[in-house]
Scaffold this active site. Sequence first.
Site, short mmCIF file in Angstrom:
data_model
loop_
_atom_site.label_atom_id
_atom_site.label_comp_id
_atom_site.label_asym_id
_atom_site.label_seq_id
_atom_site.Cartn_x
_atom_site.Cartn_y
_atom_site.Cartn_z
N ASP A 84 0.87 -1.18 0.00
CA ASP A 84 0.00 0.00 0.00
C ASP A 84 0.90 1.23 0.00
O ASP A 84 2.11 1.13 0.23
CB ASP A 84 -0.89 0.01 1.25
N SER A 85 0.31 2.37 -0.24
CA SER A 85 1.08 3.61 -0.18
C SER A 85 1.55 3.91 1.25
O SER A 85 2.52 4.62 1.45
CB SER A 85 0.22 4.77 -0.67
N CYS A 112 -4.17 -1.50 -2.08
CA CYS A 112 -4.40 -0.06 -2.25
C CYS A 112 -5.31 0.09 -3.47
O CYS A 112 -4.98 -0.43 -4.55
CB CYS A 112 -3.07 0.64 -2.48
N GLU A 124 -3.89 9.02 8.16
CA GLU A 124 -2.42 9.11 8.23
C GLU A 124 -1.98 9.97 9.42
O GLU A 124 -0.86 9.87 9.87
CB GLU A 124 -1.84 9.66 6.92
N CYS A 162 -11.18 2.42 -0.50
CA CYS A 162 -9.85 2.87 -0.09
C CYS A 162 -9.49 2.08 1.15
O CYS A 162 -10.33 1.97 2.07
CB CYS A 162 -9.86 4.36 0.21
N HIS A 171 -7.69 2.71 3.53
CA HIS A 171 -7.63 3.50 4.77
C HIS A 171 -9.01 3.64 5.43
O HIS A 171 -9.10 3.93 6.61
CB HIS A 171 -7.14 4.93 4.47
N1 DGL Z 1 -4.87 3.28 0.68
C1 DGL Z 1 -4.96 3.93 -0.58
C2 DGL Z 1 -6.16 3.40 -1.36
O1 DGL Z 1 -6.71 2.37 -1.03
C3 DGL Z 1 -5.05 5.43 -0.59
C4 DGL Z 1 -4.08 6.20 0.22
C5 DGL Z 1 -3.32 7.24 -0.56
O2 DGL Z 1 -3.88 8.22 -1.06
O3 DGL Z 1 -2.13 7.02 -0.68
O4 DGL Z 1 -6.55 4.00 -2.33
#
Ligand code: DGL
Length: 279
Positions: A13-14, A76, A154, A186, A188
């Site tokens: 993931d990012s 992600c 975050e 997402c 997150h």
């Molecule tokens: N976790 C990422 C997703 O599922 C998004 C987070 C980011 O913007 O880096 O899209």
Amino acid sequence: MIVVDDAPIGIFDSGVGGLTVARAISQLLPRESLLYIGDTARSPYGPKPIADVRRYSLEILDTLVEQGVKMLVIACNTASAAVLRDARERYDVPVVEVIGPAVRTALATTRNSRIGVIGTTGTIGSGAYQDMLEVNPNVTVFAQACPRFVDFVEAGVTGSPEVLQVAEHYLEPLRHAGVDTLVLGCTHYPFLEGAISYVMGEGVSLVSSDTETAKDVYRQLVSRDLLAGPDAVAQHVYEATGSSADDFIQLAHRLMGREVRQVQLVQTGTIDLPRTTAL
Ligand code: DGL
């Protein structure tokens, strides 16, 4: 003959969002070793051009393959939207992404065929969810980018009144549209499920990519004879591309307890890709 494979599952993931997917995988498959990379050096992906996200994602996936993983999980949504078309062709190991599993569950869940999707600006702008959901001609999709949600997560802020206020603002059009199913597009967003569920109301089913993706991982491992052996002892290794392992550990502790104890910093190779590729 039963074939076993004790190599780790590679997850990326990012940042910390993919930890929700890692957690769901280890709940379903406790003997599996995991190798997780958070691309914290270049996070967030959501606001970046999709061609850049594609390049970063393939660099990280290459790094995981070089470290000997038996499967790749793109935990992600923004990265999944960016590399959906080419990751499966590029690698010999199976690739699981987060969009397909969530779409299948949303289609099976909706009763009124009105489905909402929330995600980063990159994911919603790519149209990946909309295209996959609208393969069913009866379905109407209402998509909404919620860029500030990732910033909250975050920052380790998941339960504040401000989160609720922002959630009310973003989700109002979807409530108004009468969706009965909402895809948290997402990784997150499961950390904000309390606020999202409160705003949407009890009648709306939330579909989360973490649990649906974990089921896909399970299916793929079983069908390809890739499960870890009966004596395997799971090791969970966490890596980050940013400059501080401590920042990642502290945030992970804040969001999901003490599972992440140690983080190694890694550098990815750089790959050359045509930046004009249509996605
Ligand atoms: N976790 C990422 C997703 O599922 C998004 C987070 C980011 O913007 O880096 O899209």
